[in-house]
Design an enzyme around this catalytic site. Structure first.
Site, short mmCIF file in Angstrom:
data_model
loop_
_atom_site.label_atom_id
_atom_site.label_comp_id
_atom_site.label_asym_id
_atom_site.label_seq_id
_atom_site.Cartn_x
_atom_site.Cartn_y
_atom_site.Cartn_z
N VAL A 42 2.66 0.93 -4.17
CA VAL A 42 2.84 1.64 -2.92
C VAL A 42 2.87 0.68 -1.73
O VAL A 42 3.41 0.98 -0.67
CB VAL A 42 1.71 2.69 -2.74
CG1 VAL A 42 0.36 2.00 -2.52
CG2 VAL A 42 2.01 3.66 -1.61
N LYS A 43 2.29 -0.50 -1.91
CA LYS A 43 2.15 -1.45 -0.80
C LYS A 43 3.50 -2.01 -0.34
O LYS A 43 3.60 -2.58 0.75
CB LYS A 43 1.23 -2.60 -1.21
CG LYS A 43 -0.20 -2.17 -1.52
CD LYS A 43 -0.92 -1.67 -0.29
CE LYS A 43 -2.41 -1.48 -0.57
NZ LYS A 43 -3.16 -1.07 0.63
N ASP A 44 4.55 -1.88 -1.16
CA ASP A 44 5.88 -2.34 -0.73
C ASP A 44 6.28 -1.66 0.58
O ASP A 44 6.95 -2.26 1.43
CB ASP A 44 6.92 -2.00 -1.79
CG ASP A 44 6.79 -2.85 -3.04
OD1 ASP A 44 5.86 -3.68 -3.12
OD2 ASP A 44 7.63 -2.69 -3.96
N ALA A 47 4.44 -3.21 3.54
CA ALA A 47 4.71 -4.64 3.65
C ALA A 47 5.99 -4.88 4.45
O ALA A 47 6.02 -5.67 5.40
CB ALA A 47 4.81 -5.26 2.27
#
Length: 456
Positions: A42-44, A47
């Site tokens: 999910v951090k994409d 980012a």
């Protein structure tokens, strides 16, 4: 059709119904499977948002270096975006993070700096502090600071929330998500509550983190902070991305329950997910059993992929070593504490007390080791053998303060660790263990406790 770069594939992840692990639960439980993002987490989403917002603000320019403290997944998202855009990356990580995460980041061209886990956030050795220091020293560098950078929350307000609303056709009634930096939880919750104020939001926390108690009492209690193993959720700080007004309720989940649920999701649902995914599902289902009704629709965020944890929760030997699965029925720290029936209170000594007073306590209480405290914090330890050897060398130390002689604090362990694991953790350098009981009271476990348990 083709994409111009890998970052254009971020988002629009599928919503998948959970069928096996939800037995006995009313309503529909859906998982937002974020490992379909190119960086497998999910951090994409946040980012790329943090980088693009920094570019627009002129903070990040061509040839720059991105420096971030990460548990791994944010680093992966930043590294993919950096590769596509031509930036260098340096990531600081706590040493509790999996080797797979470190190896993956190095594989995509990032430099990884490993920092100790068991230090305070403002300690110069912490991965927060090291990232800030590198940012100050390296020209043309950008420190996104995912904890306080509100682009984190904005990314999920703009993408994750709208996707869930559209995929459920506006029928979502409950939203559950692990809380670490707070961006996924709060950005998504903000959007969903704007569409329907009645959507209930459930934050998943871990034991050893401050979030749940802070939400319920408004008190930042340092006694809630102690080492835990689960990666990616919980904090010993209050990130600016955590908006507690958007989180209706918190549920805490143990390291063990999270690990076992992650393995169940893999075997029973075909979802090969990460450790904090197990936390999110276990906590959400615990809430759902009490609160979901027929017709309700709950969505749970599954943040990342199981490949990050092959050496940990998907490794049987590692699981056995940590008492999460047993081939034999061993007693646990919980059993040792329960057998005391509240009769034994922990004996401690203040770091400013004299060595002479410690000798008196050790003698009066008939104990061999004692934790050293500074207020309500555990800052060190002393054993009778250490005191004796030092006094033989220098008798005048009797009038010295405990802080001059103390060793490092005893290791904290979880209630579900079995005695074979506890035994392996008790060493010459760490002669006792500390554990918080069901009432959050600290208890000590020694070799004598282990022997007494085995003898029963």
């Amino acid at each position: 059709m083709y994409y111009n770069s890998i970052i254009e594939t971020i988002g629009n992840t599928p919503l998948v119904k959970l069928n096996k692990v939800t037995d006995g639960i009313k309503g529909t439980v859906l998982a937002k499977v974020e490992y379909f993002n190119p960086g497998n987490s999910v951090k994409d989403r946040m980012a790329i948002k943090m980088i693009e917002d920094a570019e627009k603000a002129g903070i990040l320019s061509k040839g720059g270096t991105i420096i971030e403290g990460t548990s791994g997944n944010t680093g992966m998202g930043l590294a993919l975006a950096a590769t596509a855009k031509g930036y260098k990356c340096i990531f600081t990580m706590a040493d509790k993070q999996s080797k797979e995460k470190m190896d993956i980041l190095r594989a995509v061209g990032a430099e990884v700096v490993v920092c100790p886990t068991n230090v305070t956030p403002d300690d110069p050795r912490s991965y927060y502090s090291v990232a800030r220091k590198l940012n100050a020293e390296i020209p043309n560098s950008f420190y996104p600071n995912q904890y306080d950078n509100l682009s984190n929350t904005a990314a999920h307000y703009e993408t994750t929330g709208p996707e869930i609303w559209e995929q459920t056709e506006g029928k979502i009634t409950h939203y559950a998500c692990g809380v670490g930096t707070g961006g996924t939880m709060c950005g998504t919750a903000k959007f969903l509550k704007e569409q329907n104020p009645n959507v209930k939001t459930v934050g998943i926390d871990t034991y050893g983190s401050v979030f749940k108690k802070y939400k319920e009492t408004g008190v930042f209690d340092e006694n809630e902070i102690y080492p835990y193993l689960t990666e990616g959720i919980g904090e010993d700080i209050l990130p600016k991305n955590v908006d507690f007004s958007l989180i209706d309720e918190f549920v805490k989940v143990t390291d063990k329950d999270a690990a076992l649920m992650a393995r169940r999701l893999s075997k029973e649902e075909g979802l090969f997910v990460g450790w904090s995914c197990g936390s999110a599902v276990h906590g959400a289902l615990e809430y759902a059993r009490k609160n979901l009704k027929e017709g309700d629709v709950m969505v749970i965020i599954l943040p990342d992929h199981g490949t990050r944890y092959l050496g940990k929760i998907y490794n049987d030997s590692w699981m056995k070593d940590h008492g999460f699965v047993e081939t034999r029925q061993y007693a646990t720290a919980r059993d040792i504490v329960a057998a005391r029936n509240g009769s034994a209170s922990l004996v401690t000594v203040d770091k400013n007390a004299t060595v002479a007073s410690v000798i008196q306590k050790l003698t009066q209480e008939g104990i061999s080791q004692i934790p050293v405290t500074d207020g309500e914090n555990f800052v060190g330890s002393l054993s009778d053998s250490k005191v004796l050897s030092r006094l033989i060398e220098n008798p005048s130390l009797k009038t010295s303060s405990v802080s001059e002689l103390m060793d490092k604090p005893f290791t904290f362990v979880g209630l579900d660790n079995t005695i074979d694991v506890l035994s392996s953790l008790i060493t010459r350098e760490n002669p006792a263990l500390l554990v918080r009981d069901e009432n959050n009271q600290v208890q000590i476990i020694t070799q004598a406790d282990l022997l007494a348990t085995i003898a029963k």
